[in-house]
Design a protein around this motif. Structure first.
Motif, PDB file in Angstrom:
ATOM      1  N   LYS A  54       0.846  -1.195   0.000  1.00 18.80           N
ATOM      2  CA  LYS A  54       0.000   0.000   0.000  1.00 18.80           C
ATOM      3  C   LYS A  54       0.879   1.242   0.000  1.00 18.80           C
ATOM      4  CE  LYS A  54      -3.769  -2.087   2.696  1.00 18.80           C
ATOM      5  NZ  LYS A  54      -4.515  -2.023   3.998  1.00 18.80           N
ATOM      6  N   GLU A  55       0.248   2.392  -0.332  1.00 20.45           N
ATOM      7  CA  GLU A  55       0.979   3.648  -0.273  1.00 20.45           C
ATOM      8  C   GLU A  55       1.434   3.912   1.161  1.00 20.45           C
ATOM      9  OE1 GLU A  55       1.863   5.679  -2.724  1.00 20.45           O
ATOM     10  OE2 GLU A  55       1.020   4.254  -4.177  1.00 20.45           O
ATOM     11  N   VAL A  71       2.163 -13.930  12.056  1.00 20.48           N
ATOM     12  CA  VAL A  71       2.757 -12.619  11.828  1.00 20.48           C
ATOM     13  C   VAL A  71       2.784 -12.260  10.352  1.00 20.48           C
ATOM     14  CG1 VAL A  71       4.807 -11.196  12.174  1.00 20.48           C
ATOM     15  CG2 VAL A  71       4.121 -12.847  13.934  1.00 20.48           C
ATOM     16  N   LYS A  72       3.125 -13.218   9.511  1.00 21.01           N
ATOM     17  CA  LYS A  72       3.179 -12.928   8.080  1.00 21.01           C
ATOM     18  C   LYS A  72       1.811 -12.529   7.540  1.00 21.01           C
ATOM     19  CE  LYS A  72       7.267 -15.408   6.457  1.00 21.01           C
ATOM     20  NZ  LYS A  72       7.791 -16.298   5.393  1.00 21.01           N
ATOM     21  N   ASP A  73       0.786 -13.226   7.984  1.00 25.37           N
ATOM     22  CA  ASP A  73      -0.566 -12.895   7.514  1.00 25.37           C
ATOM     23  C   ASP A  73      -0.994 -11.531   8.042  1.00 25.37           C
ATOM     24  OD1 ASP A  73      -3.127 -13.951   6.212  1.00 25.37           O
ATOM     25  OD2 ASP A  73      -3.826 -13.336   8.202  1.00 25.37           O
ATOM     26  N   ALA A  76       0.747  -8.918   5.990  1.00 20.97           N
ATOM     27  CA  ALA A  76       0.181  -8.877   4.640  1.00 20.97           C
ATOM     28  C   ALA A  76      -1.170  -8.172   4.642  1.00 20.97           C
ATOM     29  CB  ALA A  76       0.055 -10.291   4.085  1.00 20.97           C
ATOM     30  N   LYS A  77      -2.005  -8.495   5.603  1.00 21.48           N
ATOM     31  CA  LYS A  77      -3.350  -7.904   5.661  1.00 21.48           C
ATOM     32  C   LYS A  77      -3.264  -6.394   5.876  1.00 21.48           C
ATOM     33  CE  LYS A  77      -6.410 -10.351   7.679  1.00 21.48           C
ATOM     34  NZ  LYS A  77      -7.181 -11.089   8.715  1.00 21.48           N
ATOM     35  N   ALA A  78      -2.309  -5.950   6.669  1.00 19.69           N
ATOM     36  CA  ALA A  78      -2.213  -4.531   6.995  1.00 19.69           C
ATOM     37  C   ALA A  78      -1.472  -3.722   5.936  1.00 19.69           C
ATOM     38  CB  ALA A  78      -1.525  -4.357   8.345  1.00 19.69           C
ATOM     39  N   LEU A  79      -0.510  -4.354   5.235  1.00 21.31           N
ATOM     40  CA  LEU A  79       0.388  -3.582   4.374  1.00 21.31           C
ATOM     41  C   LEU A  79       0.222  -3.823   2.880  1.00 21.31           C
ATOM     42  CD1 LEU A  79       3.698  -3.941   6.427  1.00 21.31           C
ATOM     43  CD2 LEU A  79       2.022  -2.082   6.509  1.00 21.31           C
ATOM     44  N   LEU A  80      -0.458  -4.892   2.480  1.00 22.35           N
ATOM     45  CA  LEU A  80      -0.560  -5.201   1.058  1.00 22.35           C
ATOM     46  C   LEU A  80      -1.877  -4.713   0.464  1.00 22.35           C
ATOM     47  CD1 LEU A  80       0.931  -8.810   0.813  1.00 22.35           C
ATOM     48  CD2 LEU A  80       2.081  -6.591   0.539  1.00 22.35           C
ATOM     49  N   ALA A  93       5.040 -17.329   1.679  1.00 28.17           N
ATOM     50  CA  ALA A  93       6.340 -17.303   1.001  1.00 28.17           C
ATOM     51  C   ALA A  93       6.986 -15.920   0.986  1.00 28.17           C
ATOM     52  CB  ALA A  93       6.168 -17.803  -0.432  1.00 28.17           C
ATOM     53  N   ILE A  94       6.249 -14.884   1.409  1.00 31.08           N
ATOM     54  CA  ILE A  94       6.805 -13.527   1.376  1.00 31.08           C
ATOM     55  C   ILE A  94       7.943 -13.412   2.396  1.00 31.08           C
ATOM     56  CG2 ILE A  94       6.315 -11.072   1.754  1.00 31.08           C
ATOM     57  CD1 ILE A  94       3.435 -11.627   0.908  1.00 31.08           C
ATOM     58  N   ASP A  95       9.035 -12.852   1.942  1.00 31.53           N
ATOM     59  CA  ASP A  95      10.214 -12.676   2.793  1.00 31.53           C
ATOM     60  C   ASP A  95      10.148 -11.315   3.481  1.00 31.53           C
ATOM     61  OD1 ASP A  95      12.672 -12.748   4.031  1.00 31.53           O
ATOM     62  OD2 ASP A  95      13.797 -12.250   2.202  1.00 31.53           O
ATOM     63  N   TRP A  96       9.395 -11.239   4.581  1.00 26.58           N
ATOM     64  CA  TRP A  96       9.294  -9.990   5.337  1.00 26.58           C
ATOM     65  C   TRP A  96      10.561  -9.806   6.175  1.00 26.58           C
ATOM     66  CZ3 TRP A  96       5.623  -6.643   4.192  1.00 26.58           C
ATOM     67  CH2 TRP A  96       4.395  -7.097   3.709  1.00 26.58           C
ATOM     68  N   GLN A  97      11.128  -8.604   6.093  1.00 30.03           N
ATOM     69  CA  GLN A  97      12.272  -8.266   6.923  1.00 30.03           C
ATOM     70  C   GLN A  97      11.975  -6.971   7.676  1.00 30.03           C
ATOM     71  OE1 GLN A  97      16.150  -8.448   5.237  1.00 30.03           O
ATOM     72  NE2 GLN A  97      15.730 -10.284   4.018  1.00 30.03           N
ATOM     73  N   TYR A  98      12.584  -6.834   8.858  1.00 28.77           N
ATOM     74  CA  TYR A  98      12.357  -5.614   9.625  1.00 28.77           C
ATOM     75  C   TYR A  98      13.661  -5.136  10.236  1.00 28.77           C
ATOM     76  CZ  TYR A  98      12.472  -7.628  14.400  1.00 28.77           C
ATOM     77  OH  TYR A  98      12.839  -8.189  15.601  1.00 28.77           O
ATOM     78  N   GLU A  99      13.662  -3.869  10.590  1.00 25.21           N
ATOM     79  CA  GLU A  99      14.861  -3.245  11.132  1.00 25.21           C
ATOM     80  C   GLU A  99      14.746  -3.167  12.646  1.00 25.21           C
ATOM     81  OE1 GLU A  99      17.269   0.672   9.817  1.00 25.21           O
ATOM     82  OE2 GLU A  99      15.408   1.076  10.899  1.00 25.21           O
ATOM     83  N   CYS A 100      15.778  -3.670  13.324  1.00 28.43           N
ATOM     84  CA  CYS A 100      15.781  -3.602  14.788  1.00 28.43           C
ATOM     85  C   CYS A 100      17.210  -3.702  15.304  1.00 28.43           C
ATOM     86  CB  CYS A 100      14.920  -4.711  15.377  1.00 28.43           C
ATOM     87  SG  CYS A 100      15.584  -6.369  15.095  1.00 28.43           S
TER      88      CYS A 100
END
Length: 590
Positions: A54-55, A71-73, A76-80, A93-100
Motif C-alpha cells: 500500500k501507499e 505474523v506474516k498474515d 500482509a493484511k495490513a500492508l498489502l 512465502a513472502i520474505d518480510w524483513q524488519y529493522e531492529c
C-alpha cells in the motif's frame, strides 16, 4: 556430470515421464529452458501474483501481534494492497524483513545496543568484523555476534521499519500493538430522532451516527450500543443568576444523555432533547481494541419525534356540567407524560352561540396565569374574558416575536416554569390552532363546553421534543342536564352553627358565586355549572332585596334557582346568617 547429479536428473526425468503417461501430456511441453507454470482451462499459463505494498502512511500502521498471531498474515493484511488476491501459500512465502537492534550474544541481560540492522521477522543474527589482522585472527573474521529477536517477541507499542526482501528503501513503518488504538469518526450531518427512552437515542447514535468505515473499531456486528459512553453538553435545570453578559455555552457541562439528578436544580440536568446538540462518544474497549478517549461532534442534531394523538370516543354524549377526563379521553403514542394535552371544542350551544373551548391537561387557572405571565413579561396586556381566537393568537404572537435569541428563550422559560409551560409549548399551540382552521372571530373560553350543544373536538399534543400532534375530529354532544339538586355550600355549616358564615366567608362566596352548588347523584358538577345558578336575597328585619350576595352582618332569605338551557333543578329557599369576623385576641402588655 557428477554421479549424484546424474542420479537426481534421471529420477526427475522418470517422474516427468510417469506424469505425462498418466495425464496424456506431451513431454514436449517440458522443453529445456521453459518455466513449468500451472495451466488454465484455456491452456494459458497463470502468472504468480506479486505482493503490492500500500501507499506509505503519514503515521505508522498499527499491527496487532500477540501469542498465536500469524505474523506474516497480519503484515500482509495490513500492508498489502492486493492481500485478497494472494493465496495462503503465496503469503507464507513472502520474505518480510524488519529493522531492529540486537544484543551481544551471550549477554545475560539481552540489552539491544547494536544496529539497527535489517533481517528476518523471525529473528536473525548480525556480525561485527575485525577491521585488521590481530592476535589469533585475520581481517574480516567475525569479532562479535549479535542476536536480533523475532518481531513477535518485541515489546508492544514499539515502532519498526518493514520491507519485503532486501528492498529496504521501500519500507513501511509499523507499530506492534497488543490492542489497536480506537478512534471514532462521525458521519457528516449526523442526526437522530428524539426518544423518551434515552437508551433508544444511544442506539440510534451507535447505529446511524458513527461512520463505521472510517472509525477504527471492532466490527459493528460484534458490538452493542452499551459498549460506548454517550454524553452531551447540558445546562442545569435552573440557574439562580443569569444576565445578558453570561455566555451560556461556557457554563455547559458534559453529562450522560439520560440526564443527571442532582441535589438541587443547579446540579440537575434533563435528558438530551430535540435541537442542535454537542455530543461526545467514548468506546469502552475490547479484547482487541483499547478504550478510546471522548470524540466530539459539535454539529449534531436531534430531530423532533412524531406523536400520534387519538380521541378514544369518536361519538361522545354527555350532560352539561359533566367532566371530561382529558387523560382518558385522549391517548398518545408514545405515551410520554411530558406531553402537554389540549382539546379544542368548536360548536354551537343551545343559545345558538358559536364558541371555541380550550381544555387543558393541567389546571386551567394555572394555564391562564402562565399566559398572562408570558404577556406581562413583555409588558403586553393580560387575556380578558370573552376574548376571540384571533385576539388570543395575536396577543401570543406579539410576545413570541420578542423571543429572538437563546438567552431570551431561556429567561422566558424560567419565568414560565412554575406554570408548567415553555416558550415552545405556546409557539406549538398557536401553530396547532392555525392548523385546525378555527375562525378568528369565534369567542374563546378555557375549559370544556359550558353549555349544551353540538361540538367537534380536536386533541393536540405539544412538547419541545415532538412535532405537534393533532388528532382526527370527534363528535361531542352535550345534552341538557336533568336529575340535579341544589345543595348548600358546606361552608355555611363550618362555624358550629347551622347556616352561619362570617363576613370574610360571605365575601369569598360572593366572589366565587358558590353559595350553592349543583350536584348529580351526590357529586358536584363541573365548575362551569356555577354560572347557571341565580340568587335573590331578601334581608330579615332590614331593607335588602338584590340578586347580589350580601356581605354585611345580618339574617337573609335566599332563593336559588337554575336558569338557562343546560341545567334543571328545583329551586331552593333557605335562611342564613352573616356574623362579624372574630376579633383577634390581644395579649396584654406586661
Amino acid at each position: 556430470m557428477k554421479k549424484n547429479n546424474l542420479k537426481r536428473f534421471l529420477a526427475s526425468l522418470l517422474a516427468v515421464l510417469m506424469l505425462a503417461s498418466a495425464t496424456g501430456m506431451s513431454p514436449a511441453v517440458f522443453a529445456a529452458g521453459e518455466d513449468i507454470l500451472p495451466q488454465t482451462e484455456g491452456g494459458e499459463a497463470v502468472q504468480p501474483v506479486e505482493p503490492v505494498l500500500k501507499e506509505k502512511s503519514d503515521t505508522p500502521v498499527e499491527i496487532r501481534i500477540v501469542d498465536g498471531t500469524n505474523v506474516k498474515d497480519a503484515l500482509a493484511k495490513a500492508l498489502l494492497a492486493n492481500y485478497n488476491e494472494l493465496t495462503e501459500e503465496q503469503i507464507a512465502a513472502i520474505d518480510w524483513q524488519y529493522e531492529c537492534k540486537g544484543y551481544l550474544k551471550g549477554d545475560p541481560f539481552k540489552v539491544a545496543i547494536y544496529g539497527p540492522s535489517y533481517g528476518s521477522i523471525n529473528g536473525f543474527e548480525s556480525y561485527k568484523y575485525y577491521e585488521k589482522d590481530g592476535w589469533g585472527h585475520k581481517k574480516g573474521d567475525i569479532q562479535d555476534t549479535y542476536i536480533h529477536t523475532a518481531l513477535a517477541d518485541k515489546k508492544s507499542d514499539s515502532t519498526f521499519k518493514v520491507c519485503i526482501g532486501s528492498d529496504t528503501d521501500n519500507f513501511r513503518e509499523i507499530t506492534k500493538v497488543a490492542k489497536y488504538t480506537s478512534t471514532i469518526v462521525f458521519k457528516e450531518n449526523a442526526t437522530i430522532t428524539y426518544n423518551m427512552d434515552a437508551n433508544k437515542m444511544k442506539q440510534q447514535i451507535f447505529a446511524n451516527a458513527i461512520d463505521w468505515e472510517k472509525s477504527v473499531l471492532p466490527a459493528k456486528d460484534t458490538l452493542n450500543f452499551d459498549d460506548f459512553e454517550y454524553q452531551y453538553k447540558a445546562l442545569p435545570v435552573a440557574l439562580e443568576k443569569v444576565n445578558d453578559k453570561i455566555d451560556l455555552d461556557s457554563i455547559r457541562v458534559n453529562v450522560d444523555i439520560k440526564g443527571y439528578k442532582g441535589v438541587t436544580d443547579l446540579t440537575t440536568f434533563e435528558q438530551m432533547g430535540a435541537g442542535d446538540q454537542v455530543i461526545r462518544v467514548k468506546f469502552n474497549g475490547s479484547d482487541d481494541y483499547k478504550a478510546s478517549g471522548y470524540f466530539v461532534n459539535e454539529e449534531f442534531k436531534v430531530e423532533k419525534a412524531n406523536v400520534k394523538v387519538s380521541i378514544t370516543s369518536a361519538f361522545k354524549f354527555m350532560r352539561a356540567g359533566e367532566k371530561i377526563d382529558i387523560t382518558k379521553y385522549v391517548t398518545t403514542n408514545p405515551a410520554d407524560p411530558a406531553l402537554e394535552l389540549y382539546v379544542v371544542y368548536v360548536g354551537v350551544n343551545t343559545n345558538l352561540e358559536s364558541t371555541v373551548y380550550l381544555q387543558l391537561s393541567g389546571e386551567k387557572e394555572k394555564f391562564v396565569n402562565g399566559i398572562n405571565a408570558f404577556l406581562n413579561y413583555f409588558d403586553l396586556p393580560d387575556l380578558n374574558e370573552g376574548i376571540t381566537v384571533g385576539e388570543f393568537k395575536e396577543a401570543l404572537n406579539k410576545a413570541l416575536e420578542k423571543v429572538d435569541n437563546k438567552l431570551t428563550e431561556f429567561l422566558v422559560n424560567q419565568a414560565l416554569k412554575k406554570y408548567g409551560l415553555t416558550y415552545q409549548n405556546l409557539k406549538d399551540l398557536v401553530d396547532a390552532l392555525n392548523q385546525i382552521k378555527i375562525a378568528d372571530n369565534l369567542r374563546f373560553a378555557i375549559g370544556s363546553p359550558a353549555h349544551a350543544g353540538q361540538y367537534f373536538a380536536t386533541a393536540i399534543a405539544v412538547n419541545d421534543n415532538y412535532n405537534t400532534g393533532i388528532s382526527l375530529p370527534a363528535s361531542v354532544t352535550v345534552l341538557k342536564n336533568t336529575g340535579l339538586k341544589l345543595e348548600l355550600n358546606p361552608m355555611l355549616n363550618s362555624n358550629g352553627k347551622r347556616n352561619t358564615i362570617t363576613v370574610s366567608q360571605a365575601e369569598e362566596l360572593k366572589a366565587s358565586n358558590a353559595l350553592c352548588t349543583l350536584t348529580k347523584s351526590g357529586d358536584d358538577l363541573d365548575s362551569t355549572s356555577a354560572g347557571a345558578i341565580h340568587y335573590w336575597f331578601t334581608g330579615v328585619g332590614k331593607i335588602y332585596a338584590k340578586s347580589e350576595m350580601p356581605t354585611a352582618p345580618g339574617r337573609y332569605i335566599v332563593t336559588a334557582s337554575v336558569r338557562g338551557g343546560d341545567f334543571f333543578a328545583m329551586p331552593k329557599t333557605f335562611v342564613f346568617t352573616i356574623v362579624a369576623d372574630p376579633t383577634p385576641e390581644v395579649t396584654p402588655e406586661t
